[in-house]
Scaffold this motif. Structure first.
Motif, PDB file in Angstrom:
ATOM      1  N   PRO A  76      29.918  37.059  59.323  1.00  0.00           N
ATOM      2  CA  PRO A  76      29.725  37.127  60.775  1.00  0.00           C
ATOM      3  C   PRO A  76      30.273  35.896  61.504  1.00  0.00           C
ATOM      4  O   PRO A  76      29.902  34.763  61.195  1.00  0.00           O
ATOM      5  CB  PRO A  76      28.197  37.209  60.920  1.00  0.00           C
ATOM      6  N   LEU A  77      31.157  36.131  62.433  1.00  0.00           N
ATOM      7  CA  LEU A  77      31.669  35.074  63.301  1.00  0.00           C
ATOM      8  C   LEU A  77      31.487  35.512  64.745  1.00  0.00           C
ATOM      9  O   LEU A  77      31.682  36.688  65.073  1.00  0.00           O
ATOM     10  CB  LEU A  77      33.160  34.804  63.045  1.00  0.00           C
ATOM     11  N   VAL A  78      31.145  34.559  65.599  1.00  0.00           N
ATOM     12  CA  VAL A  78      31.043  34.839  67.031  1.00  0.00           C
ATOM     13  C   VAL A  78      31.872  33.811  67.783  1.00  0.00           C
ATOM     14  O   VAL A  78      32.092  32.698  67.298  1.00  0.00           O
ATOM     15  CB  VAL A  78      29.578  34.803  67.526  1.00  0.00           C
ATOM     16  N   GLN A  79      32.329  34.195  68.959  1.00  0.00           N
ATOM     17  CA  GLN A  79      33.124  33.280  69.758  1.00  0.00           C
ATOM     18  C   GLN A  79      32.220  32.413  70.624  1.00  0.00           C
ATOM     19  O   GLN A  79      31.077  32.773  70.931  1.00  0.00           O
ATOM     20  CB  GLN A  79      34.116  34.065  70.621  1.00  0.00           C
ATOM     21  N   PHE A  80      32.737  31.277  71.020  1.00  0.00           N
ATOM     22  CA  PHE A  80      31.975  30.377  71.876  1.00  0.00           C
ATOM     23  C   PHE A  80      31.788  31.000  73.255  1.00  0.00           C
ATOM     24  O   PHE A  80      32.698  31.614  73.813  1.00  0.00           O
ATOM     25  CB  PHE A  80      32.714  29.041  72.020  1.00  0.00           C
ATOM     26  N   ASP A  81      30.578  30.814  73.802  1.00  0.00           N
ATOM     27  CA  ASP A  81      30.316  31.233  75.171  1.00  0.00           C
ATOM     28  C   ASP A  81      30.437  30.011  76.081  1.00  0.00           C
ATOM     29  O   ASP A  81      30.824  28.917  75.642  1.00  0.00           O
ATOM     30  CB  ASP A  81      28.947  31.897  75.296  1.00  0.00           C
ATOM     31  N   ARG A  82      30.108  30.179  77.351  1.00  0.00           N
ATOM     32  CA  ARG A  82      30.258  29.101  78.324  1.00  0.00           C
ATOM     33  C   ARG A  82      29.445  27.868  77.930  1.00  0.00           C
ATOM     34  O   ARG A  82      29.963  26.742  77.940  1.00  0.00           O
ATOM     35  CB  ARG A  82      29.822  29.604  79.708  1.00  0.00           C
ATOM     36  N   GLU A  83      28.179  28.083  77.550  1.00  0.00           N
ATOM     37  CA  GLU A  83      27.321  26.969  77.185  1.00  0.00           C
ATOM     38  C   GLU A  83      27.797  26.276  75.914  1.00  0.00           C
ATOM     39  O   GLU A  83      27.818  25.043  75.820  1.00  0.00           O
ATOM     40  CB  GLU A  83      25.882  27.470  76.996  1.00  0.00           C
ATOM     41  N   GLY A  84      28.197  27.081  74.917  1.00  0.00           N
ATOM     42  CA  GLY A  84      28.674  26.501  73.669  1.00  0.00           C
ATOM     43  C   GLY A  84      29.947  25.698  73.853  1.00  0.00           C
ATOM     44  O   GLY A  84      30.107  24.619  73.262  1.00  0.00           O
ATOM     45  N   ALA A  85      30.873  26.213  74.681  1.00  0.00           N
ATOM     46  CA  ALA A  85      32.119  25.488  74.951  1.00  0.00           C
ATOM     47  C   ALA A  85      31.838  24.175  75.666  1.00  0.00           C
ATOM     48  O   ALA A  85      32.447  23.138  75.369  1.00  0.00           O
ATOM     49  CB  ALA A  85      33.054  26.363  75.777  1.00  0.00           C
ATOM     50  N   ALA A  86      30.895  24.204  76.618  1.00  0.00           N
ATOM     51  CA  ALA A  86      30.541  22.988  77.346  1.00  0.00           C
ATOM     52  C   ALA A  86      29.955  21.933  76.412  1.00  0.00           C
ATOM     53  O   ALA A  86      30.242  20.736  76.538  1.00  0.00           O
ATOM     54  CB  ALA A  86      29.552  23.320  78.460  1.00  0.00           C
ATOM     55  N   HIS A  87      29.153  22.380  75.442  1.00  0.00           N
ATOM     56  CA  HIS A  87      28.556  21.448  74.479  1.00  0.00           C
ATOM     57  C   HIS A  87      29.650  20.780  73.637  1.00  0.00           C
ATOM     58  O   HIS A  87      29.595  19.569  73.375  1.00  0.00           O
ATOM     59  CB  HIS A  87      27.564  22.176  73.576  1.00  0.00           C
ATOM     60  N   VAL A  88      30.640  21.567  73.218  1.00  0.00           N
ATOM     61  CA  VAL A  88      31.743  21.003  72.424  1.00  0.00           C
ATOM     62  C   VAL A  88      32.508  19.971  73.253  1.00  0.00           C
ATOM     63  O   VAL A  88      32.850  18.881  72.763  1.00  0.00           O
ATOM     64  CB  VAL A  88      32.687  22.114  71.934  1.00  0.00           C
ATOM     65  N   ILE A  89      32.788  20.291  74.499  1.00  0.00           N
ATOM     66  CA  ILE A  89      33.519  19.358  75.363  1.00  0.00           C
ATOM     67  C   ILE A  89      32.744  18.051  75.500  1.00  0.00           C
ATOM     68  O   ILE A  89      33.312  16.960  75.368  1.00  0.00           O
ATOM     69  CB  ILE A  89      33.773  19.987  76.749  1.00  0.00           C
ATOM     70  N   ASP A  90      31.443  18.145  75.764  1.00  0.00           N
ATOM     71  CA  ASP A  90      30.629  16.937  75.921  1.00  0.00           C
ATOM     72  C   ASP A  90      30.626  16.110  74.638  1.00  0.00           C
ATOM     73  O   ASP A  90      30.725  14.873  74.680  1.00  0.00           O
ATOM     74  CB  ASP A  90      29.199  17.311  76.299  1.00  0.00           C
TER      75      ASP A  90
END
Length: 466
Positions: free
Chosen positions: A236-250
């Motif tokens: 199982p793989l899922v794509q990053f959502d808005r919150e997850g992408a923001a966490h990676v950027i931070d």
């Protein structure tokens, strides 16, 4: 004598040594000065001599030994059908996130080739896992000074890397990088980030380990996993959502600030998709340090915008208008807002320039980059237009390198024939985009050839990217 692998000539350049010698397309170069050839790397170094004996096989099967003199740095003047003559070294891994395994069925064979060849990494920036490398490969890297390479790291946790690549031998990535360093090679690195797998603390560990390998490690790119509707892997793989992408950027921005404080460059770069997903603006050009991983899509949007701005500054005011041409701009859905913003600078009221975000029905709507649009999806979107246009701009990245063919094997000519009253032109850069919108009547870009060519002084190019 070692086995010979023929380098098949695709094109002979006008006025070149090769033309003077009477070589023609489909001739095969078998050896140079008795040295068998495996790839254009061998060919390049062999051709550095000034006295050359070239063993050639012509189309009729006849072999000929051609002797001639040349300057050390004089180009020979041929393009080859393939960069490696002995065949591309395939990937033996079965990664959770392999995009090739997510290609639609019944597509052309070349799309299903999983290359993991360090020679293509050196020549064209293809990323390799290093899992199929042996002592002879590292010796050749050292002997020919093949640097830099591009390495798919994914993570530095040995257990997790072996799991993600589904190959026990993938565990020792840090040991493999040490072998590259011992061979005198520097390298750019990449992480395909999978939500809940190699992100968070695992990403922290990977960044820490790779930054510690400077100066041999030249950069680290982090791109989100891409999933198509054709993926059948049971993991199982899922794509990053808005919150997850923001966490990676931070998380990454903290490291970027640290790197810039230490040595004045960012070193770690995020794929544009993270910023699109998080609804944030892509970083300034300064943060990309000259765009060392542009071919990997890192900083592509910012570079495009920078080229747009420079083109606008260079154009005459009278060239900055073409009020009669109505233009549709084809784009992937991710970058469409950027294309729209730039278009509005020239056409504030959207009177003649219309950006057309195309949903990727072929791979699935979650695949939103322009380079993976197919000819059929683009045509479907054009057929649905409710207003007439004089011209259509399509992303050049959607066409096969060196050929006017889309991923689904539709040719650009076929698309043009379907819309005989509309001029369709590819756009590759921000400069192209600006010039096409501002002066449509004069805009045209020739597509480069797709041959592989040798250049003097052990320089290599794929002519399709020049």
């Amino acid at each position: 004598m070692a086995r010979m692998y023929p380098g098949i000539i695709l094109r002979v350049l006008e006025g070149s040594i090769a033309e003077e010698l009477g070589l023609v397309p489909r001739d095969k170069i078998l050896a140079v000065n008795d040295m068998p050839l495996r790839d254009i790397i061998d060919f390049s170094f062999a051709m550095a001599d000034e006295e050359i004996e070239l063993l050639v096989e012509h189309a009729n099967g006849e072999q000929e030994l051609i002797a001639f003199d040349k300057d050390y740095d004089e180009d020979f003047g041929v393009e080859f059908e393939h960069a490696v003559f002995d065949g591309i070294r395939p990937c033996a891994n079965h990664c959770y996130f392999c995009f090739v395994d997510m290609i639609a069925p019944d597509m052309r064979h070349s799309l299903s080739v999983k290359d993991d060849d360090y020679r293509l990494s050196f020549l064209y920036g293809n990323f390799v896992t290093l899992t199929n490398m042996g002592a002879a490969d590292f010796s050749r890297i050292e002997r020919y000074h093949l640097s830099p390479l591009y390495v798919s790291v994914q993570c530095t946790n040995p257990v997790l890397r072996a799991e993600m690549l589904r190959y026990k031998g993938a565990a020792d990535i840090l040991g493999q990088l040490a072998k590259l360093e011992a061979a005198g090679a520097d390298y750019h690195t990449q992480v395909v980030l999978c939500y809940g797998l190699n992100d968070g603390e695992e990403l922290e560990r990977t960044i820490r380990d790779i930054t510690a390998r400077r100066p041999h490690a030249l950069s680290l790119a982090i791109v989100p996993v891409g999933l198509t509707k054709h993926r059948s892997d049971s993991f199982p793989l899922v794509q990053f959502d808005r919150e997850g992408a923001a966490h990676v950027i931070d998380q990454v921005e903290a490291w970027q600030e640290r790197m810039r404080a230490e040595e004045g460059r960012t070193f770690i770069y995020l794929g544009d998709e993270f910023y699109f997903l998080a609804g944030r603006e892509v970083p300034s050009a300064e943060m990309y340090d000259g765009f060392p991983q542009l071919d990997n899509g890192i900083g592509l949007t910012r570079n495009f915008i920078e080229e747009w701005v420079k083109a606008g500054a260079a154009m005459d005011e009278e060239d900055d208008e073409d009020d009669e041409a109505r233009i549709a701009v084809v784009s992937g859905t991710a970058v469409a807002p950027v294309m729209e913003q730039l278009a509005r600078e020239l056409d504030p009221d959207a009177r003649r320039i219309h950006v057309l975000p195309v949903v990727n029905e072929h791979f699935g709507a979650t695949v939103n980059v322009s380079g993976l649009l197919t000819g059929h999806d683009i045509m479907q979107a054009l057929n649905a237009l409710t207003h007439e246009v004089d011209g259509v701009l399509i992303p050049a990245s959607a066409l096969r390198e060196g050929e006017d063919v889309f991923l689904d094997d539709m040719s650009l000519d076929a698309m043009r024939e379907s819309f005989p009253s509309v001029r369709i032109e590819p756009v590759a850069t921000g400069r192209d985009y600006r010039e096409a919108l501002a002066a449509w009547g004069a805009y045209h870009r020739e597509r480069p050839s797709g041959g592989y060519t040798w250049q003097s002084n052990a320089g290599y190019t794929k002519s399709a990217v020049s």
